[in-house]
Design a protein around this motif. Sequence first.
Motif, PDB file in Angstrom:
ATOM      1  N   ALA A 162       0.836  -1.204   0.000  1.00 11.52           N
ATOM      2  CA  ALA A 162       0.000   0.000   0.000  1.00 11.52           C
ATOM      3  C   ALA A 162       0.873   1.257   0.000  1.00 11.52           C
ATOM      4  CB  ALA A 162      -0.926  -0.012   1.210  1.00 11.52           C
ATOM      5  N   ARG A 163       1.946   1.231   0.764  1.00 10.82           N
ATOM      6  CA  ARG A 163       2.846   2.399   0.789  1.00 10.82           C
ATOM      7  C   ARG A 163       3.539   2.589  -0.560  1.00 10.82           C
ATOM      8  NH1 ARG A 163       4.708   6.208   0.005  1.00 10.82           N
ATOM      9  NH2 ARG A 163       6.222   7.523   1.110  1.00 10.82           N
ATOM     10  N   MET A 164       3.950   1.497  -1.190  1.00 11.49           N
ATOM     11  CA  MET A 164       4.603   1.582  -2.485  1.00 11.49           C
ATOM     12  C   MET A 164       3.665   2.157  -3.546  1.00 11.49           C
ATOM     13  SD  MET A 164       7.191   1.191  -4.487  1.00 11.49           S
ATOM     14  CE  MET A 164       8.332   0.302  -3.407  1.00 11.49           C
ATOM     15  N   SER A 165       2.376   1.853  -3.439  1.00 12.60           N
ATOM     16  CA  SER A 165       1.419   2.341  -4.437  1.00 12.60           C
ATOM     17  C   SER A 165       1.257   3.851  -4.385  1.00 12.60           C
ATOM     18  CB  SER A 165       0.059   1.665  -4.228  1.00 12.60           C
ATOM     19  OG  SER A 165      -0.549   2.098  -3.010  1.00 12.60           O
TER      20      SER A 165
ATOM     21  N   PHE B 218      -4.558 -11.335 -21.740  1.00 11.14           N
ATOM     22  CA  PHE B 218      -4.155 -10.386 -20.703  1.00 11.14           C
ATOM     23  C   PHE B 218      -5.167 -10.412 -19.563  1.00 11.14           C
ATOM     24  CE2 PHE B 218      -2.543  -8.713 -24.727  1.00 11.14           C
ATOM     25  CZ  PHE B 218      -1.190  -8.573 -24.426  1.00 11.14           C
ATOM     26  N   VAL B 219      -4.646 -10.576 -18.355  1.00  8.78           N
ATOM     27  CA  VAL B 219      -5.460 -10.501 -17.139  1.00  8.78           C
ATOM     28  C   VAL B 219      -4.735  -9.577 -16.167  1.00  8.78           C
ATOM     29  CG1 VAL B 219      -6.566 -12.753 -17.404  1.00  8.78           C
ATOM     30  CG2 VAL B 219      -4.358 -12.596 -16.241  1.00  8.78           C
ATOM     31  N   ILE B 220      -5.376  -9.301 -15.040  1.00  2.39           N
ATOM     32  CA  ILE B 220      -4.784  -8.357 -14.092  1.00  2.39           C
ATOM     33  C   ILE B 220      -3.429  -8.861 -13.587  1.00  2.39           C
ATOM     34  CG2 ILE B 220      -5.070  -7.253 -11.852  1.00  2.39           C
ATOM     35  CD1 ILE B 220      -8.038  -7.138 -12.346  1.00  2.39           C
ATOM     36  N   ALA B 221      -3.325 -10.163 -13.326  1.00  6.36           N
ATOM     37  CA  ALA B 221      -2.077 -10.705 -12.790  1.00  6.36           C
ATOM     38  C   ALA B 221      -0.925 -10.542 -13.775  1.00  6.36           C
ATOM     39  CB  ALA B 221      -2.262 -12.182 -12.435  1.00  6.36           C
ATOM     40  N   THR B 222      -1.176 -10.780 -15.066  1.00  5.92           N
ATOM     41  CA  THR B 222      -0.109 -10.615 -16.054  1.00  5.92           C
ATOM     42  C   THR B 222       0.270  -9.143 -16.210  1.00  5.92           C
ATOM     43  OG1 THR B 222      -1.719 -10.514 -17.873  1.00  5.92           O
ATOM     44  CG2 THR B 222      -0.813 -12.668 -17.323  1.00  5.92           C
ATOM     45  N   GLU B 223      -0.704  -8.252 -16.073  1.00  3.84           N
ATOM     46  CA  GLU B 223      -0.410  -6.820 -16.152  1.00  3.84           C
ATOM     47  C   GLU B 223       0.435  -6.373 -14.960  1.00  3.84           C
ATOM     48  OE1 GLU B 223      -0.507  -2.872 -17.654  1.00  3.84           O
ATOM     49  OE2 GLU B 223      -0.718  -4.883 -18.508  1.00  3.84           O
ATOM     50  N   ILE B 224       0.135  -6.895 -13.777  1.00  5.66           N
ATOM     51  CA  ILE B 224       0.946  -6.573 -12.596  1.00  5.66           C
ATOM     52  C   ILE B 224       2.387  -7.027 -12.812  1.00  5.66           C
ATOM     53  CG2 ILE B 224       1.304  -7.132 -10.158  1.00  5.66           C
ATOM     54  CD1 ILE B 224      -1.746  -7.302  -9.879  1.00  5.66           C
ATOM     55  N   PHE B 225       2.545  -8.237 -13.338  1.00  7.75           N
ATOM     56  CA  PHE B 225       3.893  -8.766 -13.597  1.00  7.75           C
ATOM     57  C   PHE B 225       4.637  -7.886 -14.598  1.00  7.75           C
ATOM     58  CE2 PHE B 225       6.778 -11.411 -16.111  1.00  7.75           C
ATOM     59  CZ  PHE B 225       7.556 -11.987 -15.111  1.00  7.75           C
TER      60      PHE B 225
ATOM     61  N   PRO C 203      -1.726   9.916  -4.871  1.00  8.85           N
ATOM     62  CA  PRO C 203      -2.681   8.945  -5.436  1.00  8.85           C
ATOM     63  C   PRO C 203      -2.550   8.820  -6.949  1.00  8.85           C
ATOM     64  CG  PRO C 203      -3.806  11.016  -5.086  1.00  8.85           C
ATOM     65  CD  PRO C 203      -2.378  11.222  -4.621  1.00  8.85           C
ATOM     66  N   GLN C 204      -1.473   9.331  -7.519  1.00  7.92           N
ATOM     67  CA  GLN C 204      -1.352   9.388  -8.972  1.00  7.92           C
ATOM     68  C   GLN C 204      -1.430   8.005  -9.621  1.00  7.92           C
ATOM     69  OE1 GLN C 204      -1.317  12.275 -10.707  1.00  7.92           O
ATOM     70  NE2 GLN C 204      -1.583  10.941 -12.496  1.00  7.92           N
ATOM     71  N   SER C 205      -0.832   7.009  -8.973  1.00 12.28           N
ATOM     72  CA  SER C 205      -0.864   5.654  -9.537  1.00 12.28           C
ATOM     73  C   SER C 205      -2.289   5.144  -9.653  1.00 12.28           C
ATOM     74  CB  SER C 205      -0.029   4.702  -8.674  1.00 12.28           C
ATOM     75  OG  SER C 205       1.332   5.071  -8.691  1.00 12.28           O
ATOM     76  N   TYR C 206      -3.116   5.412  -8.633  1.00  5.04           N
ATOM     77  CA  TYR C 206      -4.510   4.978  -8.675  1.00  5.04           C
ATOM     78  C   TYR C 206      -5.285   5.755  -9.749  1.00  5.04           C
ATOM     79  CZ  TYR C 206      -3.628   2.555  -4.286  1.00  5.04           C
ATOM     80  OH  TYR C 206      -3.133   1.704  -3.329  1.00  5.04           O
ATOM     81  N   VAL C 207      -4.981   7.042  -9.884  1.00  6.20           N
ATOM     82  CA  VAL C 207      -5.644   7.844 -10.920  1.00  6.20           C
ATOM     83  C   VAL C 207      -5.296   7.307 -12.306  1.00  6.20           C
ATOM     84  CG1 VAL C 207      -5.805  10.125 -11.972  1.00  6.20           C
ATOM     85  CG2 VAL C 207      -5.725   9.906  -9.479  1.00  6.20           C
ATOM     86  N   ASP C 208      -4.000   7.002 -12.505  1.00  5.65           N
ATOM     87  CA  ASP C 208      -3.571   6.482 -13.801  1.00  5.65           C
ATOM     88  C   ASP C 208      -4.236   5.142 -14.107  1.00  5.65           C
ATOM     89  OD1 ASP C 208      -1.964   8.675 -14.070  1.00  5.65           O
ATOM     90  OD2 ASP C 208      -0.126   7.660 -13.419  1.00  5.65           O
ATOM     91  N   VAL C 209      -4.331   4.281 -13.098  1.00  6.98           N
ATOM     92  CA  VAL C 209      -4.933   2.962 -13.301  1.00  6.98           C
ATOM     93  C   VAL C 209      -6.413   3.075 -13.612  1.00  6.98           C
ATOM     94  CG1 VAL C 209      -5.602   0.849 -12.080  1.00  6.98           C
ATOM     95  CG2 VAL C 209      -3.237   1.654 -11.970  1.00  6.98           C
TER      96      VAL C 209
ATOM     97  N   ARG D  28       2.613   1.617  -9.922  1.00  6.55           N
ATOM     98  CA  ARG D  28       1.457   1.201 -10.713  1.00  6.55           C
ATOM     99  C   ARG D  28       1.137  -0.266 -10.462  1.00  6.55           C
ATOM    100  NH1 ARG D  28      -1.077   3.125 -15.510  1.00  6.55           N
ATOM    101  NH2 ARG D  28      -2.036   1.463 -16.750  1.00  6.55           N
ATOM    102  N   ALA D  29       2.159  -1.112 -10.408  1.00 10.92           N
ATOM    103  CA  ALA D  29       1.946  -2.533 -10.118  1.00 10.92           C
ATOM    104  C   ALA D  29       1.334  -2.712  -8.731  1.00 10.92           C
ATOM    105  CB  ALA D  29       3.268  -3.290 -10.220  1.00 10.92           C
ATOM    106  N   SER D  30       1.795  -1.924  -7.777  1.00  6.10           N
ATOM    107  CA  SER D  30       1.245  -2.006  -6.416  1.00  6.10           C
ATOM    108  C   SER D  30      -0.201  -1.549  -6.383  1.00  6.10           C
ATOM    109  CB  SER D  30       2.090  -1.151  -5.467  1.00  6.10           C
ATOM    110  OG  SER D  30       3.436  -1.583  -5.444  1.00  6.10           O
ATOM    111  N   ALA D  31      -0.509  -0.492  -7.125  1.00  7.66           N
ATOM    112  CA  ALA D  31      -1.889  -0.001  -7.173  1.00  7.66           C
ATOM    113  C   ALA D  31      -2.809  -1.045  -7.794  1.00  7.66           C
ATOM    114  CB  ALA D  31      -1.953   1.301  -7.968  1.00  7.66           C
ATOM    115  N   LEU D  32      -2.348  -1.711  -8.852  1.00  3.65           N
ATOM    116  CA  LEU D  32      -3.138  -2.784  -9.466  1.00  3.65           C
ATOM    117  C   LEU D  32      -3.347  -3.925  -8.481  1.00  3.65           C
ATOM    118  CD1 LEU D  32      -1.564  -2.910 -13.045  1.00  3.65           C
ATOM    119  CD2 LEU D  32      -3.961  -2.443 -12.511  1.00  3.65           C
TER     120      LEU D  32
END
Length: 291
Positions: free
Chosen positions: A40-43, A244-251, A59-65, A262-266
């Motif tokens: 959560a802190r990394m996001s 493509f799924v959420i897990a592959t996008e995080i990776f 919160p920019q990462s969450y906005v971008d996502v 961004r990966a942390s926010a996802l």
Amino acid sequence: MRTSSRSSGGRTSRAARAALLAPGLVAIGVSFLVPLAWLARMSLNRTVGSAELQSAVSPQSYVDVLTDEFVWKIAWQTLQLGVLVTVLAIAVSYPIALFLARTRSRLRGLLMALAIAPLLTSSVVRTFGWLTLLSDDGVVNSVLSGLGVTSEPLTLTNNRTGVVIALVEIMMPYAIIAMIAGFGRVSKDLEDAAGSLGAGRLRCFLRITFPLSLPGVLTGALMVFVLTISAFVTPRLMGGGRVFVIATEIFDQATTTLDWPRASALSILLLFLFGVFLVLYQRLFRLVEGR
């Protein structure tokens, strides 16, 4: 004197329960809560320039996502995949689980072991097995071609079809275990009583067996759905980089783009999705139990 003795006994009992719970709570905190807090802190950090991590509280990462159409697309694809695999896995596993829960055969233990035996093998190994079976020159296409069913190989890998087939098989043992544990209310005596009153087998199943087994079905469905939408290995390998799924996008965000916020926010959003479906499951479970 008696009141004091009871009070002392109550405090001792609470202290004993706390002592028994402490190791488990510490383990949960170290293995889950601490990494979750770090995630959560990394996001909330930011990535600037060429994958340069900047410490911040933004919160920019969450906005971008949340404003990225591609993220919404893969989120929808992930939900679709989760629902489809869940429905198919439950449909295929239900008869097996019901049989194992009700059989009195001396081979019941062996059959149970065979049903969950795939769990002894890594999902990576099983996915590679499905790649071999479903490839253009694999066993499935060879048999279909030999029987004259197809004139050319079916495309069963590097697409969504192969991912669904592999995930259904991989999730079946989890569904079977969860449903067997929830089939305690299914009584053969009730079916016999309904049969003696003139109800046919189909009517007995629809009016008695299936409704009583719904708690187990919901538990199995929740487990399969959660494991499916968080699956990475099978969509990556069977999809061939095209599913493509959420897990592959995080990776990809964490290892290729190196955008850790961004990966942390996802990851946090995926965890939030788990929570939403857990709440829905609890409400459905209470509705079924209170029926």
